[in-house]
Design a protein around this motif. Structure first.
Motif, PDB file in Angstrom:
ATOM      1  N   HIS A  56      62.162   6.424  28.296  1.00 12.80           N
ATOM      2  CA  HIS A  56      61.416   6.736  29.522  1.00 12.80           C
ATOM      3  C   HIS A  56      61.665   5.732  30.650  1.00 12.80           C
ATOM      4  O   HIS A  56      61.083   5.864  31.728  1.00 12.80           O
ATOM      5  N   LYS A 113      61.520   6.287  34.691  1.00  9.69           N
ATOM      6  CA  LYS A 113      60.662   7.405  35.109  1.00  9.69           C
ATOM      7  C   LYS A 113      59.430   6.849  35.834  1.00  9.69           C
ATOM      8  O   LYS A 113      59.030   5.706  35.596  1.00  9.69           O
ATOM      9  N   TYR A 158      56.723   5.173  33.795  1.00  9.97           N
ATOM     10  CA  TYR A 158      57.113   4.145  32.805  1.00  9.97           C
ATOM     11  C   TYR A 158      56.268   2.876  32.905  1.00  9.97           C
ATOM     12  O   TYR A 158      55.680   2.430  31.918  1.00  9.97           O
TER      13      TYR A 158
END
Ligand code: DAT
Ligand code: MG
Length: 140
Positions: free
Chosen positions: A53, A56, A59
């Motif tokens: 992740h 993103k 995150y």
């Protein structure tokens, strides 16, 4: 075939006193608890755990949330436990999670900066083995 998975009761679940409830659901379903530990996650553990992740928008809030308190790390085993625990957990967004699931019954908050969905469960054999190595290196 018996397999194993890595489960985390996240800081919201520990803080709210839901560890016993989550463990009871795992046990009542017929899975075995192989390892169990209260852990204060390190930056390195969280970076490895959530590497898919990275980058993103959710995150950093996710990592910050996971550092906000202790988690309970579990290795559970049994026939089909990887998929089976994810069904017990319910869908990622607790607003959408079915009643009868951990997230459907016990969680509510969801948003760009809020990921209080109580549990993590590995999503494949490969991620289970990778995640077990992060939280229980001696069991990898
Ligand atoms: P899961 O925990 O169901 O495997 P995931 O691996 O896609 O879900 O995401 C890991 C965690 O990141 C999830 O439990 C909560 C957070 N998250 C995922 N997608 C998100 C989103 N769109 N917005 C905010 N947080 C999110
Ligand atoms: Mg996931």
């Amino acid at each position: 075939m018996s397999e194993r998975t890595l489960i985390l009761v996240k800081p919201d679940g520990v803080e709210r006193g839901l560890v016993g409830d989550v463990l009871a659901r795992i046990e009542r379903k017929g899975y075995r608890l192989d390892r169990l530990e209260l852990v204060h996650p390190t930056d390195a553990q969280l970076a490895a755990h959530y590497e898919e992740h990275e980058g993103k928008p959710f995150y950093q809030p996710l990592v910050d949330f996971m550092k906000s308190g202790p988690v309970v790390a579990v290795i559970a085993s049994g026939e089909g436990v990887i998929r089976g625990f994810r069904v017990l957990a319910g869908t990622t967004d607790p607003t959408e999670a079915a009643p009868g699931t951990v997230r459907g019954d016990l969680a509510r908050d969801w948003g760009e900066k809020v990921q209080k969905n109580i549990v993590h469960g590995s999503d494949s054999v490969e991620s289970a083995e990778r995640e077990i190595g992060i939280w229980f290196p001696e069991s990898a």
